[in-house]
Design an enzyme around this catalytic site. Structure first.
Site, short mmCIF file in Angstrom:
data_model
loop_
_atom_site.label_atom_id
_atom_site.label_comp_id
_atom_site.label_asym_id
_atom_site.label_seq_id
_atom_site.Cartn_x
_atom_site.Cartn_y
_atom_site.Cartn_z
N GLY A 97 0.79 -1.23 0.00
CA GLY A 97 0.00 0.00 0.00
C GLY A 97 0.82 1.27 0.00
O GLY A 97 0.34 2.32 0.43
N GLN A 98 2.08 1.21 -0.49
CA GLN A 98 2.88 2.44 -0.53
C GLN A 98 2.24 3.45 -1.49
O GLN A 98 2.00 3.14 -2.65
CB GLN A 98 4.31 2.14 -0.98
N HIS A 141 10.02 6.28 3.60
CA HIS A 141 9.72 6.93 4.88
C HIS A 141 9.37 5.90 5.93
O HIS A 141 8.83 4.83 5.61
CB HIS A 141 8.55 7.92 4.73
N HIS A 174 6.92 5.09 9.08
CA HIS A 174 5.74 5.49 9.85
C HIS A 174 6.07 5.20 11.31
O HIS A 174 6.39 4.06 11.67
CB HIS A 174 4.52 4.63 9.47
P1 5GP Z 1 2.66 5.14 2.41
O1 5GP Z 1 1.36 4.48 2.12
O2 5GP Z 1 3.32 5.66 1.16
O3 5GP Z 1 3.56 4.27 3.24
O4 5GP Z 1 2.32 6.36 3.34
C1 5GP Z 1 2.11 7.65 2.88
C2 5GP Z 1 1.51 8.42 4.02
O5 5GP Z 1 1.59 9.80 3.70
C3 5GP Z 1 0.03 8.12 4.27
O6 5GP Z 1 -0.14 7.64 5.60
C4 5GP Z 1 -0.67 9.46 4.04
O7 5GP Z 1 -1.73 9.71 4.95
C5 5GP Z 1 0.47 10.46 4.20
N1 5GP Z 1 0.31 11.67 3.41
C6 5GP Z 1 -0.03 11.74 2.10
N2 5GP Z 1 -0.06 13.03 1.69
C7 5GP Z 1 0.27 13.77 2.77
C8 5GP Z 1 0.39 15.19 2.97
O8 5GP Z 1 0.20 16.02 2.07
N3 5GP Z 1 0.75 15.60 4.22
C9 5GP Z 1 0.97 14.71 5.24
N4 5GP Z 1 1.33 15.23 6.42
N5 5GP Z 1 0.87 13.38 5.08
C10 5GP Z 1 0.51 12.91 3.86
#
Ligand code: 5GP
Length: 114
Positions: free
Chosen positions: A93-94, A100, A102
């Site tokens: 789900g990236q 990064h 979490h």
């Molecule tokens: P991934 O799914 O790529 O591991 O996580 C991306 C994360 O970035 C998600 O949890 C999403 O809520 C967060 N995110 C996406 N766009 C933004 C943004 O514009 N600002 C912030 N603070 N978080 C974001």
């Protein structure tokens, strides 16, 4: 039009974020859709799209992220523990193609994750 990803725009102060930590190698800010009372993203300033793009040259950068995550957890009072997650690729789900961590805390987490 800018080809920057959303995290690069936060790093460059082109869009706002609630920044909780920053140094020369990384930045940490609150997730816009928190999955826990504390949900912070710890992001390297250097662009690495996914964990699959990591090379041995990134060793110091990635190691630094974990040290920063620990400092953020301490700063935010997560003495009871916390979870650190890296999503890599579509099955995980990236969403944002910029590696990064979490950092999740403030509640109990189940295992295995969903
Ligand atoms: P991934 O799914 O790529 O591991 O996580 C991306 C994360 O970035 C998600 O949890 C999403 O809520 C967060 N995110 C996406 N766009 C933004 C943004 O514009 N600002 C912030 N603070 N978080 C974001």
């Amino acid at each position: 039009m800018s080809g920057k990803n959303v995290f690069q725009k936060i790093i460059d102060r082109e869009i706002p974020a609630e920044i909780v930590y920053e140094d020369d190698k990384c930045i940490a800010f609150k997730d816009i859709h928190p999955a826990a009372p504390v949900h912070v993203l710890v992001v390297p300033k250097q662009l690495i799209p996914t964990l699959n793009d990591v090379t041995s040259e990134d060793e110091a950068t990635l190691g630094h992220l974990f040290i920063a995550a620990k400092a953020v957890a301490e700063k935010l009072g997560l003495a009871g523990g916390y979870r650190v997650v890296i999503n890599c690729g579509p099955d995980a789900g990236q969403e944002v193609m910029h590696v990064h961590l979490h950092l999740l805390g403030g509640r109990k987490f189940g295992w295995p994750p969903g």
